[in-house]
Scaffold this active site. Structure first.
Site, PDB file in Angstrom:
ATOM      1  N   GLU A 143       0.031 -19.621  -1.844  1.00  0.00           N
ATOM      2  CA  GLU A 143       1.187 -18.782  -1.514  1.00  0.00           C
ATOM      3  C   GLU A 143       2.453 -19.618  -1.330  1.00  0.00           C
ATOM      4  OE1 GLU A 143      -1.061 -16.994   1.502  1.00  0.00           O
ATOM      5  OE2 GLU A 143      -1.619 -15.285   0.257  1.00  0.00           O
ATOM      6  N   HIS A 169      -3.475  -7.273   3.712  1.00  0.00           N
ATOM      7  CA  HIS A 169      -3.597  -8.734   3.594  1.00  0.00           C
ATOM      8  C   HIS A 169      -3.332  -9.448   4.919  1.00  0.00           C
ATOM      9  CE1 HIS A 169      -2.613 -12.532   1.036  1.00  0.00           C
ATOM     10  NE2 HIS A 169      -3.042 -12.861   2.222  1.00  0.00           N
TER      11      HIS A 169
HETATM   12 ZN   LIG Z   1      -3.268 -14.716   3.061  1.00  0.00          ZN
END
Ligand SMILES: [Zn+2]
Length: 211
Positions: free
Chosen positions: A79, A161
């Site tokens: 990410e 999430h």
């Molecule tokens: Zn995550």
């Protein structure tokens, strides 16, 4: 501050990673933490796919603004582009904490913002925590879309999430995470007692300094 101790910064990030596990905010390889390296256009971020309790300070990754690895034995968190989008859009932000805590996630799954149940939360978040609709977080377009949802706030829930909080420093970003999760837990329980829980509006509180 232009001087910084890179090794100490790596250790600080690791310490907050371990704290997030101890507080039950993450399990397995969930979550990631990053900081802006003062006076540079570089960032320190946790590596991808490595449990925090197996991590050492030397596993941390230094990247540039395009996510190229400058230093470190691993690839950065999957990410990393989300973190870089925040640093690009928010010059006031020097640290980012992403976790996957249960109670914040309940609100994400319900598609409902976390309103100001606790004063400690609104001080750090600067308002109700909005929900970013579900999208895969490792796609580059996710970061900008999430920044649009977060605006000038210091927290945003990613539906289905987790949670992302930001701060002027790592301590504040982490405190925001803990405050949001506590408020989410309290709000959920308050709603079992009343469908109109008493919540705070940040802008009407007149807060000018942190507690
Ligand atoms: Zn995550």
């Amino acid at each position: 501050m232009t001087e910084f101790d890179l090794q100490q910064t790596k250790q600080d990030v690791l310490d907050y990673c371990l704290l997030s596990m101890r507080y039950g905010l993450n399990f397995n390889t969930q979550g990631n933490i990053s900081v802006r390296l003062p006076g540079t256009d570089r960032f320190l971020i946790t590596p991808t796919d490595l449990e925090y309790d197996r991590m050492t300070a030397d596993d941390m990754v230094v990247v540039d603004a395009d996510a190229n690895v400058i230093e470190g034995p691993h690839q950065p968190s999957s990410e990393v582009t989300v973190h870089l989008a925040v640093y690009r859009r928010r010059p006031d932000v020097n640290a980012i904490v992403h976790t996957e805590p249960v109670f914040a996630n309940v609100f994400g799954v319900a598609g409902q913002p976390i309103t100001g149940a606790l004063v400690n939360m609104v001080i750090y978040t600067k308002g109700d925590v909005p929900i970013m609709p579900f999208a895969l977080s490792n796609r580059t377009e996710f970061g900008d879309a999430m920044c649009d949802v977060m605006g000038d706030l210091n927290a945003v829930v990613w539906a289905n999430h987790g949670l992302l909080t930001v701060g002027e420093n790592l301590r504040d970003a982490f405190k925001a995470t803990v405050a949001v999760e506590s408020a989410a837990k309290v709000l959920l329980h308050a709603r079992a007692l009343t469908d109109k829980p008493i919540v705070l509006d940040y802008h009407s509180l007149g807060i000018t300094t942190s507690l």
